[in-house]
Design a protein around this motif. Structure first.
Motif, PDB file in Angstrom:
ATOM      1  N   ASN A  42      -2.528  61.168  10.830  1.00 31.32           N
ATOM      2  CA  ASN A  42      -2.002  61.228   9.525  1.00 31.32           C
ATOM      3  C   ASN A  42      -2.235  59.924   8.671  1.00 31.32           C
ATOM      4  O   ASN A  42      -1.997  58.871   9.390  1.00 31.32           O
ATOM      5  CB  ASN A  42      -0.562  61.482   9.400  1.00 31.32           C
ATOM      6  N   TYR A  43      -2.954  60.044   7.693  1.00 31.76           N
ATOM      7  CA  TYR A  43      -3.054  58.701   7.090  1.00 31.76           C
ATOM      8  C   TYR A  43      -2.785  58.694   5.463  1.00 31.76           C
ATOM      9  O   TYR A  43      -2.891  60.038   4.824  1.00 31.76           O
ATOM     10  CB  TYR A  43      -4.496  58.006   7.208  1.00 31.76           C
ATOM     11  N   HIS A  44      -2.530  57.620   4.741  1.00 29.10           N
ATOM     12  CA  HIS A  44      -1.877  57.559   3.292  1.00 29.10           C
ATOM     13  C   HIS A  44      -2.755  56.874   2.593  1.00 29.10           C
ATOM     14  O   HIS A  44      -3.248  55.607   2.993  1.00 29.10           O
ATOM     15  CB  HIS A  44      -0.664  57.098   3.114  1.00 29.10           C
ATOM     16  N   CYS A  45      -3.265  57.224   1.339  1.00 25.86           N
ATOM     17  CA  CYS A  45      -4.200  56.393   0.461  1.00 25.86           C
ATOM     18  C   CYS A  45      -3.425  56.207  -0.860  1.00 25.86           C
ATOM     19  O   CYS A  45      -2.770  57.061  -1.379  1.00 25.86           O
ATOM     20  CB  CYS A  45      -5.428  57.201   0.008  1.00 25.86           C
ATOM     21  N   GLY A  46      -3.163  54.761  -1.015  1.00 24.31           N
ATOM     22  CA  GLY A  46      -2.507  54.265  -2.289  1.00 24.31           C
ATOM     23  C   GLY A  46      -3.192  53.852  -3.418  1.00 24.31           C
ATOM     24  O   GLY A  46      -4.215  52.947  -3.005  1.00 24.31           O
TER      25      GLY A  46
END
Length: 460
Positions: A374-378
């Motif tokens: 799981n990864y998040h892009c801001g």
């Protein structure tokens, strides 16, 4: 207002705990992402399950929407009243009802937050391990099937809820599950309601699994020359069966944000933040094995944090990623999105996301609970600039398409809310029709959190 009759009846029921002031409506109409402000007609503050039931009965009788509201930390607009009506604020339903320490579980109301729970559990030697970063309400965490930094070891909310109580769309109160660790009886309504984002029922009580506080814990950071090397280190670590408590990726742009916001003093290269739990000898062995794996991928600059205050400082910095990202472009907003892919595809997915963001001229900081893919892009975006918003949303679409192409999902943590409904058909295909059938069966009037999860029938 179109729901005046319902509001008048709710006022008789709740008195001054039914509020329609502009300030309360404004507060409950905002969110931490890019979604527009959407005001409810009034805000209800119930204190018991029975009151929630009576609220829903009144709203059902008058076709008045009900939108559950927890800590408002969701990022896809789950708590926004898309069609007005009642914002049902659970903040006063915040009691710890019972600790069953011998059975390693606890019974709570939905408005209790995860930090408040662990503060109350401190003397028992037990803790609730899920840590999404924000001090989210436990009801909201269940409704959105939350996870967080510790999911690689302790699982998600779907793994943590043994039983729940919920108010259904006609006001009926049901209980699902039990304190037993497993069951083979009937349909699994507990897990149907977990992750349903308040669209099928309103969670009013939870029985949660607890864990023993580990005898020892140790955290560490290290840096790599490239994101690809860092992610490949993660992949081999997981495939080796090393029992990590946390393993987080911080890309070089996010590191810069930490330096600006938290004065972290870190070299602006991709980092891994890791943590180990267990006995002192097991923790030392795990840390040594991880160090060997990481060095094979060129890791340098190992820093260890064994004191509680040092570990807390490290994870506080990580949890402040949203604010650190904003510090990179003061005055701009943040579009925060997440996807999840099979662990073997993680390096490909993240490198592709970085390359695409650069090609599109976007500032994109990446952090991730990469131990479970799981990864998040801001994205730093001027939300008043229509062209910039269009580009950012196009990037989110590309990210989602990439996750599906690689065998993943368009969200491993944030959920669907009102932000990702357009991708439900692509991910679920014919199964979406069965989701609609469940929604229609359980909420025939469509009053529970309308506009969430399911796309409009003409939206594919």
């Amino acid at each position: 207002m179109p729901h005046d009759t319902a509001i008048a009846e709710l006022k008789s029921l709740l008195g001054d705990r039914l509020v329609s002031s502009q300030a309360d409506r404004d507060l409950h109409g905002q969110n931490e992402s890019y979604h527009p402000t959407l005001l409810p007609d009034a805000v209800a503050y119930p204190e018991t399950t029975q009151e929630v039931s009576e609220i829903v009965k009144i709203c059902a009788a008058h076709d008045c929407p009900v939108t559950p509201y927890g800590a408002a930390s969701s990022l896809e607009g789950q708590h926004l009243a898309t069609k007005g009506g009642i914002s049902l604020d659970t903040s006063r339903m915040n009691k710890l009802l019972n600790v069953n320490d011998e059975d390693l579980n606890v019974v709570v109301q939905p408005g209790l937050t995860r930090i408040e729970l662990n503060e109350e559990l401190r003397a028992t030697g037990l803790f609730f391990p899920l840590d999404p970063g924000a001090n989210a309400s436990l009801g909201g965490m269940a409704a959105t099937r939350a996870s967080g930094t510790t999911a690689v070891r302790y699982g998600t909310m779907a793994d943590s809820v043994l039983a729940l109580e919920a108010v259904m769309a006609d006001g009926t109160i049901i209980r699902t599950g039990s304190q037993a660790r497993k069951s083979s009886t009937g349909y699994d309504l507990t897990h149907l309601l977990i992750g349903s984002e308040g669209t099928l029922g309103i969670i009013t009580e939870l029985t949660l699994k607890l864990q023993g506080i580990p005898e020892a814990a140790s955290a560490a950071t290290c840096r790599f020359e490239s994101v690809e090397e860092a992610v490949n280190c993660v992949i081999l670590t997981i495939q080796s069966g090393l029992p990590m408590a946390r393993i987080e990726l911080i890309d070089e742009l996010m590191v810069r944000g930490f330096n600006v916001y938290s004065d972290a003093g870190l070299p602006e290269k991709p980092h891994l933040f890791v943590e180990f739990h267990g006995t002192p000898s097991a923790v030392a062995e795990q840390a040594a094995l991880f160090g060997e794996i990481a060095e094979d991928f060129g890791a340098t600059g190992f820093e260890h944090a064994e004191k509680t205050e040092d570990r807390n400082k490290l994870w506080t910095m990580r949890h402040n990623a949203h604010h650190a990202n904003k510090a990179l472009a003061p005055g701009k907003g943040i579009i925060s999105t997440d996807v999840c892919v099979p662990i073997s595809k993680l390096a490909e997915a993240i490198v592709e996301a970085q390359d695409k963001a650069r090609d599109m001229g976007l500032s994109c900081a990446i952090v991730g609970h990469v131990g479970d893919g799981n990864y998040h892009c801001g994205l730093n975006v001027d939300t008043s600039d229509a062209e910039e918003m269009k580009t950012a949303k196009a990037f989110v679409g590309i990210l989602n398409d990439s996750a599906l192409r690689l065998g993943g999902t368009v969200s491993g943590e944030h959920g669907i809310g009102m932000g990702k409904t357009a991708y439900m058909h692509a991910e679920h295909g014919p199964a979406l029709a069965y989701m609609r059938a469940i929604k229609t069966a359980l909420d025939p009037k469509g009053i529970l959190n309308p506009g969430k999860i399911l796309p409009a029938t003409n939206q594919h």
